[in-house]
Design a protein around this motif. Structure first.
Motif, short mmCIF file in Angstrom:
data_model
loop_
_atom_site.label_atom_id
_atom_site.label_comp_id
_atom_site.label_asym_id
_atom_site.label_seq_id
_atom_site.Cartn_x
_atom_site.Cartn_y
_atom_site.Cartn_z
N TRP A 32 0.86 -1.17 0.00
CA TRP A 32 0.00 0.00 0.00
C TRP A 32 0.90 1.22 0.00
CZ3 TRP A 32 -0.82 -4.39 2.69
CH2 TRP A 32 -2.06 -5.03 2.55
N PHE A 33 0.38 2.33 -0.50
CA PHE A 33 1.13 3.58 -0.46
C PHE A 33 0.16 4.75 -0.49
CE2 PHE A 33 0.76 2.25 -4.84
CZ PHE A 33 0.40 3.39 -5.54
N THR A 34 0.67 5.89 -0.08
CA THR A 34 -0.12 7.12 -0.12
C THR A 34 0.30 7.96 -1.31
OG1 THR A 34 1.43 8.32 1.28
CG2 THR A 34 -0.39 7.17 2.39
N ASN A 35 -0.63 8.72 -1.84
CA ASN A 35 -0.41 9.63 -2.95
C ASN A 35 -1.63 10.55 -2.97
OD1 ASN A 35 1.39 10.37 -5.02
ND2 ASN A 35 0.19 9.31 -6.56
N PRO A 36 -1.55 11.72 -3.59
CA PRO A 36 -2.74 12.57 -3.62
C PRO A 36 -3.95 11.81 -4.19
CG PRO A 36 -0.84 13.82 -4.32
CD PRO A 36 -0.40 12.38 -4.18
N PRO A 37 -5.14 12.06 -3.66
CA PRO A 37 -6.35 11.37 -4.14
C PRO A 37 -6.59 11.60 -5.63
CG PRO A 37 -6.80 12.56 -2.11
CD PRO A 37 -5.42 12.96 -2.55
#
Length: 90
Positions: A32-37
């Motif tokens: 999993w990773f975060t990034n702008p929606p």
């Protein structure tokens, strides 16, 4: 001209943060990773992290499971002894 106080401001996107990387019981690899929606994110892989970026293989796109949180499952890990991943955000 009219005197002013113009300035140039550079706003960089927040860095992508990887979390929850795990080997699944069936030998697939999920992370999993975060990034702008709302960003389209392509997952790239290589067997050597030092390979030039243009030679990495595009595996597919990640799914946005929550706003700004994405996941990807690599179903081909049994074919490789070692694999490195990159996320390309468009």
């Amino acid at each position: 001209g009219i005197p002013g106080t113009a300035s140039l401001v550079r706003i960089d996107p927040p860095p992508i943060v990887l979390f929850g990387a795990t080997n699944l019981p069936n030998s697939d690899f999920k992370f999993w990773f975060t990034n702008p929606p709302g960003q389209a994110c392509t997952i790239l892989a290589a067997t050597n992290a030092a390979q030039p970026a243009n030679t990495w293989t595009a595996l597919g796109t990640a799914s946005e499971v929550l706003a700004g949180q994405y996941e990807y499952t690599d179903l081909q890990t049994l074919s490789y002894q070692r694999r490195y991943y990159r996320v390309r955000s468009q």
